[in-house]
Design a protein around this motif. Structure first.
Motif, mmCIF file in Angstrom:
data_model
loop_
_atom_site.group_PDB
_atom_site.id
_atom_site.type_symbol
_atom_site.label_atom_id
_atom_site.label_comp_id
_atom_site.label_asym_id
_atom_site.label_seq_id
_atom_site.Cartn_x
_atom_site.Cartn_y
_atom_site.Cartn_z
ATOM 1 N N ALA B 59 0.818 -1.223 0.000
ATOM 2 C CA ALA B 59 0.000 0.000 0.000
ATOM 3 C C ALA B 59 0.853 1.274 0.000
ATOM 4 O O ALA B 59 0.506 2.253 -0.671
ATOM 5 N N PHE B 60 1.960 1.279 0.743
ATOM 6 C CA PHE B 60 2.791 2.494 0.756
ATOM 7 C C PHE B 60 3.355 2.768 -0.637
ATOM 8 O O PHE B 60 3.326 3.904 -1.117
ATOM 9 N N LEU B 63 0.523 4.176 -2.827
ATOM 10 C CA LEU B 63 0.169 5.552 -2.469
ATOM 11 C C LEU B 63 1.280 6.515 -2.886
ATOM 12 O O LEU B 63 1.017 7.613 -3.392
ATOM 13 N N LEU B 64 2.543 6.085 -2.714
ATOM 14 C CA LEU B 64 3.672 6.927 -3.104
ATOM 15 C C LEU B 64 3.745 7.074 -4.626
ATOM 16 O O LEU B 64 4.063 8.160 -5.139
ATOM 17 N N GLN B 67 1.415 9.782 -5.329
ATOM 18 C CA GLN B 67 1.935 11.098 -4.917
ATOM 19 C C GLN B 67 2.965 11.601 -5.928
ATOM 20 O O GLN B 67 3.008 12.788 -6.240
ATOM 21 N N ARG B 68 3.768 10.687 -6.460
ATOM 22 C CA ARG B 68 4.850 11.095 -7.360
ATOM 23 C C ARG B 68 4.405 11.237 -8.814
ATOM 24 O O ARG B 68 5.157 11.801 -9.623
ATOM 25 N N MET B 75 -5.276 10.264 -6.888
ATOM 26 C CA MET B 75 -5.942 9.499 -5.825
ATOM 27 C C MET B 75 -7.155 10.271 -5.306
ATOM 28 O O MET B 75 -7.011 11.326 -4.692
ATOM 29 N N LEU B 76 -8.343 9.711 -5.504
ATOM 30 C CA LEU B 76 -9.552 10.351 -4.992
ATOM 31 C C LEU B 76 -9.860 9.892 -3.573
ATOM 32 O O LEU B 76 -10.402 10.654 -2.779
ATOM 33 N N ASP B 77 -9.555 8.616 -3.265
ATOM 34 C CA ASP B 77 -9.717 8.138 -1.889
ATOM 35 C C ASP B 77 -8.893 6.867 -1.704
ATOM 36 O O ASP B 77 -8.623 6.145 -2.665
ATOM 37 N N VAL B 78 -8.505 6.640 -0.448
ATOM 38 C CA VAL B 78 -7.782 5.423 -0.059
ATOM 39 C C VAL B 78 -8.472 4.900 1.193
ATOM 40 O O VAL B 78 -8.694 5.656 2.142
ATOM 41 N N THR B 79 -8.800 3.602 1.214
ATOM 42 C CA THR B 79 -9.538 3.065 2.360
ATOM 43 C C THR B 79 -8.599 2.731 3.515
ATOM 44 O O THR B 79 -7.390 2.553 3.336
ATOM 45 N N ASP B 80 -9.179 2.610 4.708
ATOM 46 C CA ASP B 80 -8.437 2.022 5.821
ATOM 47 C C ASP B 80 -8.235 0.531 5.534
ATOM 48 O O ASP B 80 -9.083 -0.103 4.900
ATOM 49 N N VAL B 87 -15.422 7.286 1.350
ATOM 50 C CA VAL B 87 -16.151 8.549 1.504
ATOM 51 C C VAL B 87 -16.779 9.002 0.189
ATOM 52 O O VAL B 87 -17.632 9.889 0.184
ATOM 53 N N VAL B 125 -6.016 -2.966 1.042
ATOM 54 C CA VAL B 125 -6.226 -1.516 0.981
ATOM 55 C C VAL B 125 -6.699 -1.183 -0.434
ATOM 56 O O VAL B 125 -6.109 -1.643 -1.424
#
Lengths: 275, 275
Positions: B59-60, B63-64, B67-68, B75-80, B87, B125
């Motif tokens: 997941a990291f 997500l990274l 970001q890059r 990214m519109l949303d990321v779940t727990d 959301v 995730v």
């Protein structure tokens, strides 16, 4: 333009004219050599950034906190684990090139060194987060007076009654900065900063501090009180103190941040973040 | 508007008039009941999203990577971890409410079910990523013809010679979508999509496919060829296939995505992503 949850930052002087023309690399070389002064006014026209460094175990939560709260936590860059290099300034060393750092253990401030090379490890991930210095320049360029600069003070910052969207172990209130803006300039201030979402973007609120849970503008939670001129209206922006406050409240075993006002000077022109 | 690295997506029909007025909740209920059709044209005016689901260990990096590479991976949303709620549509169940999924093991496509409830675990995730459906609506609203919709085809997509910035184990080329735009509408197309950075934003290139390493526009790597009208210019946007291609190339042990064209229909109006 940041402080931490633990401390009210000292007043920051307005830009000295002698700094005009200094390059980001010049500024970083002076800091690397040991100069420990606030970076306000350094390398005019170049973006400065907040620094947060956490162990890899906390990195997903921190990155997710930014994804979920982009106004207070606009991520400009995230390093590879262990790396002290950033695309924002390829020649810079994040361990030595800020004027002053803060070291946190279990959420407590333990040191304020000017170099953290000895503390760096392969386990650390660094986050560089947008800073309102960039939009203050844009406001001045657009003819909007910036009272905290005129008065030679740090900006006023307040905890609000609005919760950030939590991310893993990280949660906390939205922290805002406030600038008194002449009523006739409020629209311009909204438009100018709205075009810079990577440095906090448009204001989150205009005019009614009580609806943010702020009882007294004269008693900021961080930074300095700033005087209003007749006809000024309080305008509130999401603030880069937000992630530091959430991080410290959640007490990671180890963290490094910049010291308040002692930012990372990047090679990126402010104009790169204007849409 | 996505495909995967492994497959050329089938042509997607233009919006049937009968769908006008269907709500996002109606659409999701039909998919949950088993309807397995492309979501193009469903719930007009509401944002659709790409889905990528990976184990927490990946997941990291994912997500990274976003970001890059914010243009191809907004990214519109990321779940727990473990959660199937977002959301973007609080009543939706991400395990059942898409029309069709793809299941990947060690980078190989192994199944295309209409429900993944049995495959879900606390370790997963989910990432919801912006989709160019949103800006196609905005282009049409602004009077810019969208040839792939006129021709009832999926958009043309190509691998480029531009590398994404890697993130951990994830790397790969930028994938672009191409739309033929009448020369007199190119400026409007740039302006309209530039105001929607969360759904890929402004084009990455206009007019010269060879400089992106694309030899033949008639042979897209994903999707369908789209015919040019006289005076049309090829305009290229960053594409949501990019993260799927990078993810599959890096062969995580397990992943779930949406099937091409079978997107997640959110409750968020497209207008929420127009600046």
């Amino acid at each position: 333009m940041t402080a931490t949850a633990a401390t009210t930052a000292a007043a920051t002087p307005a830009t000295p004219a002698t700094l005009a023309g200094r390059t980001p690399a010049d500024a970083r070389a002076r800091y690397r050599a040991g100069l420990a002064v606030p970076s306000s006014g350094e390398a005019p026209g170049f973006t400065q950034a907040n620094l947060v460094v956490v162990p890899q175990d906390w990195a997903f939560d921190m990155l997710l906190f930014g994804q979920r709260n982009p106004q207070p936590v606009p991520m400009l860059d995230v390093t590879d684990p262990g790396s002290f290099r950033t695309v924002l300034a390829p020649d810079a060393d994040l361990r030595s090139d800020l004027p002053r750092y803060r070291v946190w253990r279990d959420g407590e401030l333990t040191d304020e060194p000017t170099d953290v090379t000895d503390l760096w490890s392969d386990d650390l991930v660094a986050f560089l987060i947008g800073c309102s210095f960039s939009f203050e320049t844009a406001l001045l360029d657009a003819g909007v007076p910036v009272r905290n600069i005129e008065q030679g003070r740090n900006v006023s910052m307040y905890r609000t009654n609005r919760a950030c969207r939590p991310a893993g172990r990280l949660s906390g209130p939205l922290v805002v900065s406030m600038r008194p803006v002449p009523g006739e300039h409020v629209v311009t201030a909204v438009q100018v900063t709205g075009r810079m979402p990577q440095v906090h973007g448009a204001p989150v609120h205009v005019g009614a501090p009580s609806s943010l849970g702020i009882a007294d503008l004269g008693q900021p939670d961080f930074g300095d009180p700033v005087d209003f001129a007749d006809g000024d209206v309080p305008v509130f922006w999401a603030c880069g103190v937000t992630p530091q406050a959430a991080l410290m409240a959640s007490r990671p075993p180890f963290a490094i941040t910049h010291a308040p006002g002692h930012m990372f000077v990047t090679d990126v022109p402010d104009a790169a973040y204007r849409q």
